[in-house]
Write a protein that holds these residues in place. Structure first.
Motif, mmCIF file in Angstrom:
data_model
loop_
_atom_site.group_PDB
_atom_site.id
_atom_site.type_symbol
_atom_site.label_atom_id
_atom_site.label_comp_id
_atom_site.label_asym_id
_atom_site.label_seq_id
_atom_site.Cartn_x
_atom_site.Cartn_y
_atom_site.Cartn_z
ATOM 1 N N PHE A 1 -56.968 -21.047 6.926
ATOM 2 C CA PHE A 1 -57.645 -20.513 7.928
ATOM 3 C C PHE A 1 -58.118 -21.135 9.184
ATOM 4 N N ASP A 2 -57.214 -20.654 10.500
ATOM 5 C CA ASP A 2 -57.436 -21.361 11.663
ATOM 6 C C ASP A 2 -56.649 -22.676 11.600
ATOM 7 N N GLY A 3 -55.699 -22.928 10.511
ATOM 8 C CA GLY A 3 -55.256 -24.264 10.466
ATOM 9 C C GLY A 3 -56.135 -25.094 9.527
ATOM 10 N N GLU A 4 -57.178 -24.737 8.635
ATOM 11 C CA GLU A 4 -57.956 -25.504 7.859
ATOM 12 C C GLU A 4 -57.636 -25.123 6.375
ATOM 13 N N ASN A 5 -57.680 -25.818 5.569
ATOM 14 C CA ASN A 5 -57.328 -25.687 4.027
ATOM 15 C C ASN A 5 -58.326 -24.742 3.679
ATOM 16 N N ALA A 6 -58.101 -23.466 3.354
ATOM 17 C CA ALA A 6 -59.189 -22.715 2.752
ATOM 18 C C ALA A 6 -59.173 -22.771 1.177
ATOM 19 N N LEU A 7 -58.524 -23.493 0.402
ATOM 20 C CA LEU A 7 -58.438 -23.648 -0.917
ATOM 21 C C LEU A 7 -59.455 -24.688 -1.360
ATOM 22 N N GLU A 8 -60.036 -25.283 -0.250
ATOM 23 C CA GLU A 8 -61.078 -26.424 -0.371
ATOM 24 C C GLU A 8 -62.416 -25.455 -0.587
ATOM 25 N N ARG A 9 -62.401 -24.289 -0.086
ATOM 26 C CA ARG A 9 -63.711 -23.551 0.203
ATOM 27 C C ARG A 9 -63.508 -22.518 -1.180
ATOM 28 N N GLY A 10 -64.973 -22.214 -1.669
ATOM 29 C CA GLY A 10 -65.129 -21.256 -2.528
ATOM 30 C C GLY A 10 -65.307 -20.013 -1.943
ATOM 31 N N VAL A 11 -65.282 -18.732 -2.769
ATOM 32 C CA VAL A 11 -65.363 -17.282 -1.952
ATOM 33 C C VAL A 11 -66.364 -17.230 -0.897
ATOM 34 N N ARG A 12 -67.606 -17.518 -1.287
ATOM 35 C CA ARG A 12 -68.606 -17.490 -0.405
ATOM 36 C C ARG A 12 -68.577 -18.156 0.933
ATOM 37 N N GLU A 13 -68.019 -19.397 0.905
ATOM 38 C CA GLU A 13 -67.750 -20.288 2.050
ATOM 39 C C GLU A 13 -66.421 -19.713 2.954
ATOM 40 N N ARG A 14 -65.856 -18.837 2.379
ATOM 41 C CA ARG A 14 -64.511 -18.383 3.339
ATOM 42 C C ARG A 14 -65.021 -16.945 4.065
ATOM 43 N N HIS A 15 -66.294 -16.598 4.103
ATOM 44 C CA HIS A 15 -66.889 -15.446 4.918
ATOM 45 C C HIS A 15 -65.766 -14.409 4.919
ATOM 46 N N VAL A 16 -65.291 -13.956 3.612
ATOM 47 C CA VAL A 16 -64.507 -12.709 3.793
ATOM 48 C C VAL A 16 -64.889 -11.493 3.159
ATOM 49 N N GLY A 17 -64.779 -10.286 4.023
ATOM 50 C CA GLY A 17 -65.161 -9.145 3.322
ATOM 51 C C GLY A 17 -64.293 -8.375 2.671
ATOM 52 N N PHE A 18 -64.596 -7.986 1.585
ATOM 53 C CA PHE A 18 -63.501 -7.425 0.579
ATOM 54 C C PHE A 18 -63.926 -6.017 0.177
ATOM 55 N N VAL A 19 -62.918 -5.184 0.234
ATOM 56 C CA VAL A 19 -63.277 -3.674 -0.073
ATOM 57 C C VAL A 19 -62.287 -3.504 -1.161
ATOM 58 N N PHE A 20 -62.939 -2.986 -2.435
ATOM 59 C CA PHE A 20 -62.244 -2.610 -3.432
ATOM 60 C C PHE A 20 -61.757 -1.134 -3.461
ATOM 61 N N GLN A 21 -60.723 -0.862 -4.261
ATOM 62 C CA GLN A 21 -60.164 0.592 -4.194
ATOM 63 C C GLN A 21 -61.307 1.404 -4.894
ATOM 64 N N HIS A 22 -61.812 1.095 -5.863
ATOM 65 C CA HIS A 22 -62.929 2.054 -6.428
ATOM 66 C C HIS A 22 -64.371 1.583 -6.067
ATOM 67 N N TYR A 23 -64.413 1.171 -4.693
ATOM 68 C CA TYR A 23 -65.937 1.097 -4.010
ATOM 69 C C TYR A 23 -66.809 0.068 -4.623
ATOM 70 N N ALA A 24 -66.807 -0.105 -6.005
ATOM 71 C CA ALA A 24 -67.857 -1.177 -6.506
ATOM 72 C C ALA A 24 -69.160 -1.257 -6.227
ATOM 73 N N LEU A 25 -69.859 0.171 -5.611
ATOM 74 C CA LEU A 25 -71.136 0.200 -5.271
ATOM 75 C C LEU A 25 -72.166 0.114 -6.361
ATOM 76 N N PHE A 26 -73.243 -0.252 -6.131
ATOM 77 C CA PHE A 26 -74.417 -0.267 -7.022
ATOM 78 C C PHE A 26 -74.999 1.182 -7.374
ATOM 79 N N ARG A 27 -74.707 1.570 -8.394
ATOM 80 C CA ARG A 27 -75.351 3.125 -8.638
ATOM 81 C C ARG A 27 -76.596 3.224 -8.385
ATOM 82 N N HIS A 28 -77.566 2.163 -8.756
ATOM 83 C CA HIS A 28 -78.959 2.208 -8.874
ATOM 84 C C HIS A 28 -79.763 2.046 -7.490
#
Length: 345
Positions: free
Chosen positions: A61-88
């Motif tokens: 990411f911008d020339g830096e190794n993203a594999l050294e970062r966990g999923v939260r540290e990557r600041h990535v927004g992910f949209v799934f096919q089946h929405y994965a919304l919280f029903r409650h």
């Protein structure tokens, strides 16, 4: 933010999901990963997100190794096919979720959270549904809530996995246009996975065509459609007529009958002729490279689609013709490719 994959390999048992994949995504680009099921596109997306890890290779990411970062540290927004919304949770609370679970030291105040969520719901045109629950929404509305939730954390990268796959055709088309317009406003680097060629060609700045864990071609939509680099790309994108031909000394023959077309740069040997349905010119019997009889015609919109049984062999092809060239069952016609490609094998 730029994204780069270098030599990425991922296997599941004996199945190679990604086979030495190299890819660069420019800052602010909207890129489509296009391919059939099992081509590796979702696996690549999940590795970029940090939801999966490669066996070898790099993600930068911008020339830096993203594999050294966990999923939260990557600041990535992910949209799934089946929405994965919280029903409650209400629409408002679904969008607010990512902001509320941040560590206390970086969490926004309640007033800031409410302001941000209201801004996002207005952006996706759902502010009037803030108090509804997911089961009270249409599929298209739920997908927009999922996108707003992904944007709430102010991601540097937005990843969408078959975002419109569960929707009907009309809603898909409306959301494609909406997503393209929204991306122009946000200018966040985005990658979306799809197996729908029309979706990729209509929305993306560039299209990456994948098959069997490899990248077959990368290019602008018009380039990929008009100048397919491989037989797979030509067959996968657009509706093509394919005919087995023999190339010899620059000449092309079908079942031993010479065709009035050039071999281009195709090597001698068994090959396949690819022609888009709308690129097959129709003339009177005796003209053109191929001869045939119309066996079936159906019309829709400005186009009529005809099945033609070729005289050159036991092959029936489908062609698209404008409505002003009226075709009837039993008509004898001559056909000649206007644009075509020949690939070995």
């Amino acid at each position: 933010m730029t994204i780069e994959a270098r030599g990425v390999v991922k296997t599941f048992g004996t199945f190679k999901a990604l086979d030495n994949v190299d890819l660069k995504v420019a800052n602010g680009e909207l890129l489509a990963l296009l391919g059939p099921s099992g081509s590796g596109k979702t696996t690549l997306l999940r590795i970029i997100a940090g939801l999966d890890w490669p066996d070898s290779g790099e993600i930068l990411f911008d020339g830096e190794n993203a594999l050294e970062r966990g999923v939260r540290e990557r600041h990535v927004g992910f949209v799934f096919q089946h929405y994965a919304l919280f029903r409650h949770m209400t629409v408002f609370e679904n969008v607010a979720f990512g902001l509320r679970v941040k560590p206390r030291k970086i969490r926004k105040s309640e007033a800031q959270i409410r302001s941000k969520v209201s801004e996002l719901l207005d952006l996706v045109q759902l502010d009037w549904l803030a108090d509804r629950y997911p089961n009270q929404l249409s599929g298209g509305q739920r997908q927009r809530v999922a996108l707003a939730r992904a944007l709430a954390i102010e991601p540097r990268i937005l990843l969408l996995d078959e975002p419109f796959g569960a929707l009907d055709a009309k809603v898909r088309k409306e959301l494609r246009q909406w997503l393209r317009s929204l991306h122009n406003d946000l200018n966040v680097t985005s990658i979306f996975v799809t197996h729908d060629q029309e979706e990729a060609l209509e929305v993306a700045h560039r299209v990456v065509v994948m098959d069997k864990g490899r990248i077959e071609q990368v290019g602008a939509p018009t380039e990929v459609y008009d100048n397919p680099a491989t037989a797979f790309v030509h067959g996968f994108i657009g509706e093509s007529i394919t005919l087995p031909v023999e190339v010899s000394a620059g000449h092309v023959a079908l079942n031993g009958r010479p065709l009035d077309i050039t071999a281009e740069d195709a090597a001698s040997g068994a090959s396949t002729l690819f022609v888009r349905r709308h690129d097959m010119l129709i003339g009177p019997a005796g003209s053109g490279s191929l001869q045939g009889a119309v066996t079936h015609v159906r019309s829709f919109g400005p186009v009529q689609r005809a099945e033609v049984a070729l005289a050159e062999g036991p092959t029936t092809i489908e062609i698209d013709a404008p409505r002003d060239r009226e075709l009837k069952v039993g008509d004898l016609v001559g056909l000649k490719p206007r644009r075509y490609r020949i690939f070995a094998g």
